[in-house]
Scaffold this motif. Structure first.
Motif: not given
Length: 515
Positions: A42, A46, A50, A53-54, A152-153, A489, A492
């Motif tokens: 993680f 970053n 950075d 997230n996923n 987490a979101n 990521r 995303t």
């Protein structure tokens, strides 16, 4: 005050006068990060992505939450409450999140947002009253699990991508960033006369019907973005709101995506193609000079990803072998080399570390492990792991990084240990890898986290999969591991870029309506 699990265990042991029957253990099991290696992954993410997230891969939820905070703060100001009662403001924001998610799932049961299971009961109800014990319980559970603002979101990205700021007067409150004002204004204009509904206009109790929620769906659908929302995300990904690391890391991905003529860049095939090219595995892709530093970081991340996956897979392999009785480290090493078809007496540098090419495909090595984990009996897993570890050692960094922690087994240190044993028989390296990199690493983290859980929150989570018995290592009853590659990521970044129109579908796919 209730005693925690560790205190209870110590008192029971101290009071015992001899053997006694005990209750069936009620501890939950956990296979998350069994060797304590993922945090380093993680940290490396970053360096190139950075703030992402996923999970948070759509623009609209960011806008929705930032708008809800602005709306709530204005209502509070009109009431003269300001930030005196942040709890009421948080309830308003949570209500807006819930109604939005409810609307999305009514429109599409497979909507790509958190909360499908949590919101399922809402879909069969004619209405819902936001008050009482059910709402309070639902809100509190969702706050740290499936809520958009959960850590987490979408929660971390709200600030890192320039949608909200922390309020200096109250750390629990968020305020919309001035940079996001145009996007929030455009979104609010879409809602129009719907804003007169009490759910958007008052604190406290409010009732919403399925008919209301269905009527609002078209105005705030995930893909019905305004020009201003797209512009804000462009600025956040690669523009003036992006730190250099993100601008260059995402910029490299966009450079690769712009050359894909056969698939959706943000689709499954496209993500794989972009990942491989960013890691230097596509000869046809020439890294632009301005992204060369980012390309080095992306490849280093993918090497570390493979290293982490290979060691967790090796732990899974060991647990499988120990399930029918204890074995010593030497026995495990012999079995592993036999499955990997490596001569245990030949020096490790020739028989093992030198077997694959240092430029061997990281993606193919990872896919090989993933595939063999799914095969009956996991045949071929040993060979896949051995090849992956050799590739990782060959591509290990020579210098450490600021985020390297010795207890998280930096690849640099692991490679040094492997190379120091290159002239020894392969069985010596195999024993060291299994005993030190995998089993000792797992026991250290599993026991440490278990004690931390017991001392802190009182949770009883059984993380330990193996223990040392008189006859050697022994798997605990029911122990089983099925590791998977850690998402990185990329999906995303590409999905947000696609929504922001930084990249677009190839002409043929766009014309066919593929998304």
């Amino acid at each position: 005050m209730a005693k925690n699990a560790l205190e209870t265990l110590i008192e029971t042991a101290a009071a015992a006068t001899g053997p006694m029957a005990v209750d069936e253990p009620r501890a939950e099991g956990s296979s998350i990060d069994p060797c304590g290696l993922r945090e380093t992954n993680f940290d490396m993410m970053n360096e190139v992505c950075d703030g992402l997230n996923n999970v948070a891969r759509h623009i609209r939820p960011f806008t929705l939450v930032a708008w809800a905070w602005r709306r709530a703060l204005r209502i509070a100001e009109q009431r003269g409450a300001a930030l005196n009662d942040v709890e009421e403001i948080e309830k308003f924001v949570a209500r807006c999140e819930t109604v939005f998610a409810w609307s999305c799932f009514l429109d599409d049961r497979n909507a790509d947002i958190p909360g499908a299971q949590a919101l399922a009961p809402f879909l069969s109800q004619g209405s819902y009253r936001f008050s009482g014990s059910h709402w309070e319980s639902f809100r509190k559970i969702r706050r740290n699990s499936t809520g958009f603002s959960a850590p987490a979101n979408y929660g971390p990205g709200l600030r890192s991508l320039g949608w909200t700021l922390r309020n200096a007067a109250n750390a629990r409150a968020l305020v919309p960033s001035p940079d996001a004002a145009a996007a929030i204004d455009a979104f609010e204009a879409r809602l129009g006369d719907r804003l007169s509904h009490p759910v958007f206009n008052t604190f406290g109790e409010a009732e919403v019907t399925t008919e209301d929620v269905s009527a609002w769906a078209a105005a705030w659908k995930l893909d019905a973005l305004t020009y201003e929302e797209r512009v804000h995300m462009r600025r956040a990904l690669t523009g003036d709101l992006a730190p250099r690391s993100r601008a260059e890391g995402v910029g490299l991905l966009l450079s690769v995506a712009g050359q894909l003529a056969h698939c959706d860049p943000a689709g499954a095939e496209g993500v794989i193609s972009v990942r491989n090219a960013a890691a230097g595995e596509v000869a046809e892709f020439a890294v632009p000079e301005r992204f060369e530093a980012a390309a080095v970081k992306w490849r280093r991340l993918q090497v570390r990803q493979l290293f982490r996956f290979a060691l967790e897979a090796l732990l899974a392999w060991a647990v499988d072998r120990l399930s029918d009785g204890p074995r010593g480290s030497e026995q495990l090493a012999t079995a592993f080399l036999r499955e990997a078809d490596i001569d245990p007496t030949e020096n490790a540098g020739t028989a093992w570390l030198g077997a694959p090419s240092p430029s061997g495909s990281l993606s193919q090595a990872s896919d090989s492990i993933a595939d063999t984990l799914q095969v009956r009996g996991r045949a071929g897993l040993g060979a896949a792991i051995a090849r992956a570890l050799a590739i990782c050692v060959a591509n290990a960094p020579e210098e450490g990084s600021s985020f390297d922690r010795e207890d998280r087994l930096p690849l640099r240190r692991a490679a040094q240990q492997a190379i120091a044993r290159a002239s020894l028989p392969s069985r010596e390296l195999a024993r060291h890898v299994i005993e030190t990199w995998v089993l000792a690493q797992h026991v250290y983290w599993a026991v440490g986290r278990g004690l931390q859980d017991a001392r802190g929150s009182g949770k009883r989570i059984l993380r330990l999969k193996v223990v040392m018995e008189e006859g050697g290592w022994q798997a605990l009853p029911g122990a089983r591991l099925s590791p998977q590659p850690t998402p990185d990521r990329i999906r995303t970044a590409l999905k947000l870029a696609e929504e922001a129109q930084l990249i677009s579908l190839p002409t043929g796919l766009a014309a066919s309506g593929v998304r």
